[in-house]
Design a protein around this motif. Structure first.
Motif, PDB file in Angstrom:
ATOM      1  N   LEU A   1       0.834  -1.207   0.000  1.00  0.00           N
ATOM      2  CA  LEU A   1       0.000   0.000   0.000  1.00  0.00           C
ATOM      3  C   LEU A   1       0.865   1.252   0.000  1.00  0.00           C
ATOM      4  O   LEU A   1       0.536   2.236  -0.676  1.00  0.00           O
ATOM      5  N   VAL A   2       1.977   1.213   0.726  1.00  0.00           N
ATOM      6  CA  VAL A   2       2.894   2.360   0.755  1.00  0.00           C
ATOM      7  C   VAL A   2       3.396   2.668  -0.648  1.00  0.00           C
ATOM      8  O   VAL A   2       3.335   3.812  -1.114  1.00  0.00           O
ATOM      9  N   PHE A   3       3.875   1.651  -1.352  1.00  0.00           N
ATOM     10  CA  PHE A   3       4.427   1.884  -2.691  1.00  0.00           C
ATOM     11  C   PHE A   3       3.330   2.181  -3.710  1.00  0.00           C
ATOM     12  O   PHE A   3       3.550   2.928  -4.664  1.00  0.00           O
ATOM     13  N   PHE A   4       2.144   1.614  -3.509  1.00  0.00           N
ATOM     14  CA  PHE A   4       1.006   1.908  -4.380  1.00  0.00           C
ATOM     15  C   PHE A   4       0.661   3.389  -4.298  1.00  0.00           C
ATOM     16  O   PHE A   4       0.465   4.057  -5.334  1.00  0.00           O
ATOM     17  N   ILE A   5       0.596   3.922  -3.079  1.00  0.00           N
ATOM     18  CA  ILE A   5       0.278   5.347  -2.898  1.00  0.00           C
ATOM     19  C   ILE A   5       1.389   6.219  -3.480  1.00  0.00           C
ATOM     20  O   ILE A   5       1.118   7.230  -4.143  1.00  0.00           O
ATOM     21  N   LEU A   6       2.639   5.828  -3.240  1.00  0.00           N
ATOM     22  CA  LEU A   6       3.762   6.597  -3.791  1.00  0.00           C
ATOM     23  C   LEU A   6       3.695   6.628  -5.313  1.00  0.00           C
ATOM     24  O   LEU A   6       3.946   7.668  -5.939  1.00  0.00           O
ATOM     25  N   GLY A   7       3.333   5.514  -5.923  1.00  0.00           N
ATOM     26  CA  GLY A   7       3.189   5.487  -7.373  1.00  0.00           C
ATOM     27  C   GLY A   7       2.074   6.385  -7.849  1.00  0.00           C
ATOM     28  O   GLY A   7       2.192   7.083  -8.866  1.00  0.00           O
ATOM     29  N   SER A   8       0.976   6.407  -7.093  1.00  0.00           N
ATOM     30  CA  SER A   8      -0.164   7.241  -7.449  1.00  0.00           C
ATOM     31  C   SER A   8       0.168   8.728  -7.356  1.00  0.00           C
ATOM     32  O   SER A   8      -0.245   9.529  -8.204  1.00  0.00           O
ATOM     33  N   ARG A   9       0.937   9.102  -6.335  1.00  0.00           N
ATOM     34  CA  ARG A   9       1.210  10.513  -6.083  1.00  0.00           C
ATOM     35  C   ARG A   9       2.470  11.017  -6.782  1.00  0.00           C
ATOM     36  O   ARG A   9       2.650  12.227  -6.937  1.00  0.00           O
ATOM     37  N   MET A  10       3.362  10.105  -7.193  1.00  0.00           N
ATOM     38  CA  MET A  10       4.640  10.534  -7.750  1.00  0.00           C
ATOM     39  C   MET A  10       4.802  10.198  -9.232  1.00  0.00           C
ATOM     40  O   MET A  10       5.906  10.284  -9.770  1.00  0.00           O
ATOM     41  N   LYS A  11       3.730   9.862  -9.908  1.00  0.00           N
ATOM     42  CA  LYS A  11       3.852   9.443 -11.300  1.00  0.00           C
ATOM     43  C   LYS A  11       4.402  10.548 -12.202  1.00  0.00           C
ATOM     44  O   LYS A  11       5.015  10.256 -13.234  1.00  0.00           O
ATOM     45  N   ILE A  12       4.221  11.789 -11.817  1.00  0.00           N
ATOM     46  CA  ILE A  12       4.811  12.908 -12.557  1.00  0.00           C
ATOM     47  C   ILE A  12       6.071  13.404 -11.856  1.00  0.00           C
ATOM     48  O   ILE A  12       7.123  13.594 -12.479  1.00  0.00           O
ATOM     49  N   LEU A  13       5.975  13.557 -10.549  1.00  0.00           N
ATOM     50  CA  LEU A  13       7.083  14.105  -9.752  1.00  0.00           C
ATOM     51  C   LEU A  13       8.344  13.247  -9.855  1.00  0.00           C
ATOM     52  O   LEU A  13       9.457  13.780  -9.764  1.00  0.00           O
ATOM     53  N   GLN A  14       8.195  11.954 -10.070  1.00  0.00           N
ATOM     54  CA  GLN A  14       9.354  11.064 -10.095  1.00  0.00           C
ATOM     55  C   GLN A  14      10.354  11.417 -11.191  1.00  0.00           C
ATOM     56  O   GLN A  14      11.530  11.043 -11.103  1.00  0.00           O
ATOM     57  N   TYR A  15       9.928  12.141 -12.203  1.00  0.00           N
ATOM     58  CA  TYR A  15      10.819  12.486 -13.308  1.00  0.00           C
ATOM     59  C   TYR A  15      11.473  13.858 -13.133  1.00  0.00           C
ATOM     60  O   TYR A  15      12.267  14.277 -13.978  1.00  0.00           O
TER      61      TYR A  15
END
Length: 331
Positions: free
Chosen positions: A174-188
């Motif tokens: 769940l932690v990584f799922f949320i991070l993926g949801s919230r950082m899909k743009i920010l990660q780049y």
């Protein structure tokens, strides 16, 4: 209008599925595998990637049916197929202990999967993650959810609780799922990437990583640091795939990896069964040693040849009445 698939993520998915299968081959062949020293974040990545495509559904019943159809049906179908092959293996070896034939519900209850297709634990845990997050998103701050979920996983690890597995791996997922949801743009973002690259480099020198199934530290001594490292690895590999020049995506190797990533579910649900069948033939029938090079290459070559064929066959089933068994909608 058709939306073109993200080749970057297919490329990464192909790399990580191949890594996972090779790791399982080495596990079955009783051989040491060093790939996890570099790609230790491969299971968190799949939760993270799923989170990148999360869309809130206000109708929780509809979402429950959708996720159950997409994840639990393949989980049950390919667990059953694996169990049938396991029964055949036990019978062929002359194992008449009835407990070995009926013990799988206990494994399912404690581990979230059965030995006949052990990797399918991810499908059950992802189902739990998606249902929970769809229910609480926009109601509870993501920060609070991450803190609570990470706290559950950490306490589980610290206290040595070893069952049920899905209590902790769903919390960490769940932690990584949320991070993926919230950082899909920010990660780049270049600054995020720089911090991640630095952290990932440190993780190679001073490793710390978590085996997600059992929620134990397989390297290092700091659980929370291991989660940071995993996020760093995810960001780095996603960025590397994004900046890979388009011309390279036309090369045979990368096209092959993208194809595997695009069909990663097929490879995921069937590879363990193939490994079990090869073991039955090579070890139980030919009586070779489990750590022999012949057994290792038999596993490797069979997966390299048979898995793409079976994946193609499963894709063909998408156009038949059997597509529902793969978690697809009926046309």
């Amino acid at each position: 209008m058709l939306v073109e698939r993200n080749k970057d993520l297919d490329f990464v998915g192909g790399i990580l599925i191949c890594h996972m299968i090779l790791g399982h081959i080495c596990q079955w062949a009783d051989m040491d595998y060093k790939g996890d020293c570099v790609l230790y974040f491969f299971m968190p990545w799949f939760f993270y990637k799923s989170g990148m495509f999360f869309k809130k559904n206000s109708d929780w019943r509809e979402q429950l049916r959708k996720d159950a159809h997409h994840l639990l049906i393949p989980f049950l179908v390919f667990s059953a197929i694996g169990q049938i092959f396991l029964w055949i293996n036990l019978f062929a070896k002359g194992d008449m202990n009835w407990l070995h034939y009926v013990s799988f519900p206990k494994w399912l209850l404690l581990n979230g999967s059965i030995p006949a297709n052990s990797p399918l634990w991810f499908l059950l845990s992802l189902f739990i993650v998606k249902i929970i997050y769809n229910a609480v998103s926009n109601r509870i701050s993501n920060i609070y959810i991450i803190v609570i979920a990470l706290g559950v996983a950490f306490i589980d690890n610290y206290s040595g609780i070893d069952a049920p597995y899905y209590l902790a791996n769903s919390a960490l997922g769940l932690v990584f799922f949320i991070l993926g949801s919230r950082m899909k743009i920010l990660q780049y973002n270049k600054y995020v990437v720089l911090i991640a690259a630095f952290s990932y480099t440190i993780s190679i020198v001073f490793p710390s990583s978590i085996g997600m199934l059992t929620n134990v530290l397989v390297r290092g001594h700091c659980y929370l640091l291991a989660t940071v490292y995993a996020l760093a690895g995810i960001i780095v590999i996603n960025k590397v795939a994004q900046i890979t020049p388009p011309r390279f995506y036309n090369t045979l190797t990368i096209r092959g990896l993208c194809n595997i990533g695009r069909n990663s579910m097929n490879y995921y649900i069937i590879h363990w069964i193939i490994l079990m069948i090869v073991k039955t033939i090579v070890i139980d029938t030919l009586h070779l040693e489990e750590n022999s090079s012949i057994y290792f290459f038999a596993l490797l070559v069979t997966c390299a040849v048979v898995l793409p064929i079976l994946s193609h066959t499963l894709n063909k089933l998408n156009n038949t009445k059997f597509r529902i068994l793969l978690g697809k909608k009926w046309k």
